[in-house]
Design an enzyme around this catalytic site. Structure first.
Site, mmCIF file in Angstrom:
data_model
loop_
_atom_site.group_PDB
_atom_site.id
_atom_site.type_symbol
_atom_site.label_atom_id
_atom_site.label_comp_id
_atom_site.label_asym_id
_atom_site.label_seq_id
_atom_site.Cartn_x
_atom_site.Cartn_y
_atom_site.Cartn_z
ATOM 1 N N SER A 149 101.190 -6.945 -18.727
ATOM 2 C CA SER A 149 100.554 -6.070 -17.760
ATOM 3 C C SER A 149 100.780 -4.609 -18.151
ATOM 4 C CB SER A 149 101.096 -6.391 -16.359
ATOM 5 O OG SER A 149 100.315 -5.777 -15.368
ATOM 6 N N LYS A 159 100.810 -2.543 -21.947
ATOM 7 C CA LYS A 159 100.248 -1.277 -22.411
ATOM 8 C C LYS A 159 101.314 -0.503 -23.186
ATOM 9 C CE LYS A 159 97.948 -0.943 -17.860
ATOM 10 N NZ LYS A 159 96.841 -1.861 -18.033
ATOM 11 N N HIS A 209 96.913 -13.563 -13.589
ATOM 12 C CA HIS A 209 97.764 -12.554 -14.216
ATOM 13 C C HIS A 209 99.218 -12.998 -14.109
ATOM 14 C CE1 HIS A 209 98.053 -8.542 -15.856
ATOM 15 N NE2 HIS A 209 98.887 -8.135 -14.900
#
Length: 415
Positions: free
Chosen positions: A253, A257, A394
């Protein structure tokens, strides 16, 4: 609503005329590079500067006064399977300054320096395993009540308690990682930089660098987390039990990044795993699908540099995109993964980001992604770039880790 929003809202499609995806092999002056040396000395530095200036922000280097303190070593941890180490990283060298606690599990059955997986965690080091020897985090923590992935009712007044031990162990299969011969190294995101709007830029490492704030290319929180991963790598280079040439960086998540940016900026990481990193990670903004720049810059204004705000509502018109960040990892191996129901992360956009980075991998003499079409569910494709999409939302599952460990075995276990 929880302050950590794992399920990204799907943004409305952008109706601006889409621009062609920018070519990572074209210099800023429009000329095409023709040699690997040009990539190394010209194009790669251009891309790093563009993303630092326009999106992630510029980051400081290694602090000259930073010091490490190994405050715990247990050679018979987890029933004798591992050596547990805990290291306090004092970023400015001061005991009362910002500190990151790093937890290491090193497999005892492997002799000599071992490969390692490094990743930040969401809920404190004590959350990844019920081991009573892990120091409970003293940093700010979300209450997390109602979170669909974890019950952190153990958090009292935004501080973790003993009841938080092992609450996130499902996403960190420590036994499986150790049994495959890998060390696991982790630290808590809040030790590095705040993910809370009311304290953004005021805790962790960012206050140490006022000269990197109040400017358009400021030291954003995603960049700060990536910077923290590099500081973990600084410690690893001093630990004789870990091979610093075989270290993978992992993130899920928003921490995916950060892992991607860490892999792009720090070539000491031999392999990168970007797990459901979505917008600002592996997905392409040019598709105009899923979480968009406006949402990133308004809901999470601390994540990226101020300059990134000027691209709100311009997702399909960007002069750059995330396949270029993936390309910055080349030719080192990278794995990008998605989940079918994770619509905010735009699984197709994550796949297209990986596929569009293949041109650089092939230019540098490697295979890149070994398919041009998105694979079916539960089918991993693995070249120098790996990819899979699985059912569900997710999350981090055992299926995901099975693919990652196979990818690690292929690329760095016996490097």
């Amino acid at each position: 609503m929880l302050k950590t929003t794992f399920l990204c809202l799907v943004a409305l499609p952008l109706f601006a005329q889409k621009q062609p995806l920018p070519d990572p092999l074209l210099l800023n002056n429009g000329k095409r590079i023709t040699t690997a040396n040009q990539w190394r000395t010209q194009r790669r530095p251009e891309l790093l500067e563009r993303f630092a200036n326009e999106m992630y922000g510029h980051s400081p280097g290694r602090p000259s006064t930073m010091r490490f303190e190994v405050f715990d070593t247990d050679t018979k941890a987890l029933g004798g399977k591992a050596t547990r180490k805990q290291v306090a990283v004092y970023f400015n060298g001061k005991s009362d300054g910002p500190r990151m606690d790093v937890l290491l599990y090193i497999p005892n059955q492997v002799k000599g320096p071992v490969p390692a997986i490094v990743g930040l965690n969401f809920w404190g080091n004590q959350s990844i395993n019920a081991d009573p020897g892990i120091r409970v985090s003293t940093s700010w923590m979300e209450s997390g009540r109602g979170n669909p992935y974890i019950d952190v009712s153990c958090v009292v007044n935004h501080r973790s308690t003993e009841g938080c031990r092992g609450i996130n162990a499902r996403q960190w299969p420590v036994d499986s990682i150790l049994s495959r011969g890998y060390a696991l190294v982790t630290a808590y995101r809040e030790d590095i930089a705040s993910d809370e709007k009311s304290t953004m830029f005021t805790t962790g490492v960012q206050p140490l660098y006022p000269e990197f704030q109040n400017r358009g290319d400021n030291f954003g929180t995603v960049a700060a987390w990536a910077w923290g991963l590099s500081r973990i790598m600084d410690y690893i280079q001093t630990d004789k039990r870990i091979d610093p040439n075989r270290v993978a960086v992992f993130g899920w998540s928003r921490l995916g990044k950060a892992a991607l940016w860490a892999g792009a900026t720090d070539e000491r990481f031999a392999l990168v795993i970007s797990h459901e990193s979505g917008a600002g990670g592996a997905k392409l903004f040019h598709r105009g699908v899923g979480e968009n720049i406006r949402r990133l810059c308004t809901v999470f204004p601390h994540w990226f540099a101020g300059n990134f705000k000027k691209y709100m509502d311009q997702d399909t018109l960007l002069p750059f995109d995330q396949h270029m960040v993936i390309s910055l990892v080349a030719p080192r191996p990278i794995y990008v993964a998605s989940a079918e129901q994770d619509k905010g992360s735009d699984p197709e956009g994550e796949f297209e980001g990986a596929k569009s980075a293949s041109s650089v991998y092939q230019f540098l003499g490697t295979q890149g992604l070994p398919t041009s079409t998105m694979p079916p569910l539960n089918q991993s494709v693995q070249g120098q770039i790996g990819y899979h999409i699985r059912p569900g939302g997710h999350d981090v599952t055992n299926f995901d880790w099975t693919q990652y460990l196979a990818f690690l075995d292929k690329h760095i276990k016996k490097k």
